[in-house]
Design a protein around this motif. Structure first.
Motif, PDB file in Angstrom:
ATOM      1  N   HIS A  10     -36.903 -65.642   7.587  1.00  0.00           N
ATOM      2  CA  HIS A  10     -36.452 -65.914   6.263  1.00  0.00           C
ATOM      3  C   HIS A  10     -36.936 -67.505   6.097  1.00  0.00           C
ATOM      4  O   HIS A  10     -37.047 -68.032   7.143  1.00  0.00           O
ATOM      5  N   CYS A  14     -34.314 -68.246   0.577  1.00  0.00           N
ATOM      6  CA  CYS A  14     -33.263 -67.101   0.749  1.00  0.00           C
ATOM      7  C   CYS A  14     -32.126 -68.089   0.331  1.00  0.00           C
ATOM      8  O   CYS A  14     -31.727 -68.584   0.967  1.00  0.00           O
ATOM      9  N   TYR A  15     -31.141 -67.316  -0.617  1.00  0.00           N
ATOM     10  CA  TYR A  15     -30.108 -68.098  -1.125  1.00  0.00           C
ATOM     11  C   TYR A  15     -28.847 -67.559  -0.363  1.00  0.00           C
ATOM     12  O   TYR A  15     -27.793 -68.164  -0.541  1.00  0.00           O
ATOM     13  N   HIS A  16     -29.036 -66.817   0.671  1.00  0.00           N
ATOM     14  CA  HIS A  16     -27.953 -66.686   1.750  1.00  0.00           C
ATOM     15  C   HIS A  16     -28.250 -67.135   2.957  1.00  0.00           C
ATOM     16  O   HIS A  16     -27.539 -67.064   4.042  1.00  0.00           O
ATOM     17  N   GLY A  17     -29.275 -68.127   2.906  1.00  0.00           N
ATOM     18  CA  GLY A  17     -29.845 -68.738   4.373  1.00  0.00           C
ATOM     19  C   GLY A  17     -29.655 -70.081   4.262  1.00  0.00           C
ATOM     20  O   GLY A  17     -28.780 -70.648   3.840  1.00  0.00           O
ATOM     21  N   GLU A  41     -39.584 -63.098   3.761  1.00  0.00           N
ATOM     22  CA  GLU A  41     -38.570 -63.266   2.513  1.00  0.00           C
ATOM     23  C   GLU A  41     -38.077 -62.185   1.771  1.00  0.00           C
ATOM     24  O   GLU A  41     -38.998 -61.266   1.497  1.00  0.00           O
ATOM     25  N   HIS A  42     -36.821 -62.249   1.371  1.00  0.00           N
ATOM     26  CA  HIS A  42     -36.329 -61.116   0.420  1.00  0.00           C
ATOM     27  C   HIS A  42     -37.097 -61.351  -1.062  1.00  0.00           C
ATOM     28  O   HIS A  42     -37.066 -62.406  -1.306  1.00  0.00           O
ATOM     29  N   GLU A  58     -27.079 -64.910  -5.007  1.00  0.00           N
ATOM     30  CA  GLU A  58     -27.369 -64.969  -3.311  1.00  0.00           C
ATOM     31  C   GLU A  58     -28.245 -64.038  -2.718  1.00  0.00           C
ATOM     32  O   GLU A  58     -28.658 -64.486  -1.758  1.00  0.00           O
ATOM     33  N   ALA A  60     -31.148 -62.645  -3.408  1.00  0.00           N
ATOM     34  CA  ALA A  60     -32.707 -62.569  -3.571  1.00  0.00           C
ATOM     35  C   ALA A  60     -33.134 -63.894  -4.489  1.00  0.00           C
ATOM     36  O   ALA A  60     -32.254 -64.288  -5.352  1.00  0.00           O
ATOM     37  N   TYR A  69     -43.206 -68.783  -3.457  1.00  0.00           N
ATOM     38  CA  TYR A  69     -43.109 -68.512  -2.051  1.00  0.00           C
ATOM     39  C   TYR A  69     -44.325 -67.993  -1.236  1.00  0.00           C
ATOM     40  O   TYR A  69     -44.655 -68.385  -0.456  1.00  0.00           O
ATOM     41  N   ASP A 254     -34.800 -62.078  12.559  1.00  0.00           N
ATOM     42  CA  ASP A 254     -34.062 -62.068  11.160  1.00  0.00           C
ATOM     43  C   ASP A 254     -33.432 -63.244  11.178  1.00  0.00           C
ATOM     44  O   ASP A 254     -32.429 -63.735  10.386  1.00  0.00           O
ATOM     45  N   HIS A 256     -32.161 -66.821   9.531  1.00  0.00           N
ATOM     46  CA  HIS A 256     -31.848 -67.204   8.335  1.00  0.00           C
ATOM     47  C   HIS A 256     -31.512 -68.827   8.379  1.00  0.00           C
ATOM     48  O   HIS A 256     -31.259 -69.464   7.761  1.00  0.00           O
TER      49      HIS A 256
END
Ligand SMILES: [Zn+2]
Ligand SMILES: [Zn+2]
Length: 276
Positions: A10, A14-17, A41-42, A58, A60, A69, A254, A256
């Motif tokens: 990621h 990524c907003y949870h990374g 990326e998501h 969070e 995506a 991106y 994976d 992050h």
């Protein structure tokens, strides 16, 4: 010798990374001797997919960031040419009932995408809306287990979706693999137990589908970093059986954040040293 390839990572999109610069990830990969590195990326999700707006934000990037991106990933590919092979990818979601949303992303960007990790992150909840399988154990209990009644039912539904995801993925024109196939075990130690027999039965059924559809697996080691899981999201016997059937098996950290790059590679390499 197996190609040293991290096939699932990621970025700051990524907003949870992490918001770390991409160079920190890739320089780490080079330091560890990786030869290929997939940025996956998501992509954006359909508006309102998950009813909690804070959680949705969070999950995506917003739609307007996808072109940025793609530029970012392609710029990295150019920048590192000759040092490490960067491949441009996405971690697409299997979205039951909204497959057209994903198809549209593939139609628009497919010509520039080299790798697709195709993942099941969502199951339908009580109101039919999507629920995350990998958010927290409490969320899983309240939003998924309470809806399905038993782990067995939730797990069966999860693998039903994985099977449908393989059918969708098999039609994709680029390299593709199913993301973290046993993500449903992420919170195993904090939830009612899942029967080993059920997992084995479902995964055994999946092997011919992967082989026929020419869909690989993301040998995802992120579960090693999760206290309630403590193991890769791909069982050793399943990895061996996939190799025997000629299914592509690609290691994925994976990552992050930069320090995740390459995590669990030793385990993967050890598995790949065993005779297929
Ligand atoms: Zn993520
Ligand atoms: Zn994922």
């Amino acid at each position: 010798m197996v190609l040293k390839w991290d096939g699932h990572t990621h970025t700051r999109f990524c907003y949870h990374g992490s918001d770390a610069a991409e160079e920190l990830y890739i320089d780490r990969a080079i330091e560890l001797g990786f030869q290929r590195y997939t940025i996956s990326e998501h992509p954006p999700l359909p508006a309102g997919l998950v009813d909690d707006p804070a959680l949705f934000r969070e999950l995506a990037m917003p739609p307007e960031e996808l072109p940025l991106y793609m530029e970012y990933a392609k710029a990295m590919k150019r920048k590192y040419e000759g040092q490490i092979e960067i491949t441009v990818g996405l971690e697409l979601d299997y979205l039951p009932g909204q497959l057209d949303f994903t198809k549209q992303i593939v139609d628009q960007w497919g010509h520039e995408l080299e790798d697709i990790v195709y993942s099941v992150h969502y199951l339908p909840g009580a109101d039919g809306g999507a629920r995350c399988v990998d958010f927290t154990a409490d969320y899983f209990r309240e939003q998924i287990l309470s809806c399905y009644g038993t782990m067995e039912k939730a797990v069966d539904t999860y693998y039903d979706h994985v099977e449908s995801a393989i059918v969708f993925a098999s039609a994709l024109p680029m390299r593709k693999r199913i993301g973290h196939i046993n993500l449903i075990e992420k919170f195993a130690d904090a939830l009612p137990p899942i029967g080993e027999g059920q997992i084995r039965r479902r995964l055994e059924r999946i092997i011919p589908l992967l082989a026929q559809g020419k869909v690989g697996i993301d040998v995802n080691t992120a579960g090693l970093r999760v206290a309630t899981c403590g193991k890769p999201y791909v069982p050793e016997w399943f990895l061996a059986a996939c190799r025997e059937q000629g299914i592509e098996t690609v290691y994925g950290s994976d990552a992050h954040k930069p320090e995740h790059v390459g995590a669990g590679w030793e385990w993967f390499e050890e598995q790949m040293r065993k005779k297929a």
